[in-house]
Design a protein around this motif. Sequence first.
Motif: not given
Length: 314
Positions: A83-87
Amino acid sequence: MIKPTPIIGISWYFPPQGAVIDGRDGRASVSFDGVPVPLENADFKALGGVEPDYDMVGRGIYTALRTNPDCQWNSVYAAWLRDAYPHLLAELASHILMIDHKDVDVLYLDRKINYMKIMALLDPGNPTLAAEIGAACLDRGLRMSSLQQCTVHLYRAEKYLSMAVDKAPTEALPRLNLAEVQYLLGRYQAAALSWEGLYSVLEKAENERLQLRSQRILEGKLPKIPPVDYLEAIGVAFESFQSGDYEECAAILTDVLDDLVFIEDFPMPEVWHHLGLCYQNLAMPKNAAECFEEALKRDPGYADARKALAALAG
């Protein structure tokens, strides 16, 4: 608060109640909800009494899951990553693809298994992921460099392959791999039952190999002990060889080779080669030559055995 299980390279930050962290210019946020936050040791030391920032949390989650995807709160951390770190999740997927295209040693294979476990946390019902993890665990358990850990990895393979077969019972490869694990663990009847439904989709050589196994099971011509026990014994023997205990290595390998049913099913030229090296180091050149010749019978392209035999001949 439950004390987290230690993870190498990780320190634990306990956020205050209701703490939230934002990043990516407000496009991402993590609500900690009282869950301990894994931070890399260097980041934890740099806190100086302040809350960790977005990048620190991302690095910590990423490192903790890659090191131990079975850790406490693993599903929570995987959801934060999604959710917060797709990279970072995309980077993880690219690592899996790179490893898949290499002939890797056990260290990289362990990484692949861990990375796929993280993906499975985000899609626990995916039979393809379960099948791939199970196949990788089977591969890991049969690596010559670490056969002494064979049993552990085969049980892990069985867990994931069973999940895959339960969710996608018509897929042949997971069923075939599960049957292989069952056979190695000495569950011969279960393996034979699995093979019965697979013969029609197998190539001729594999079909004949498994038909022969099934026939042996029917006739009661089985290894004296489950194959996994022999594989672990070979792993112990190879360790003895590496430490210079050639007599111990030779004794173990001779016991393994005494089971003709096992040896017929698992030719393993490496075993004959190592036994030959033991005899060579024990000043028994005739016995060594015989073992190198046996290795070459099982694999005519085995260069190390051919070189060793040529060296003996002078």
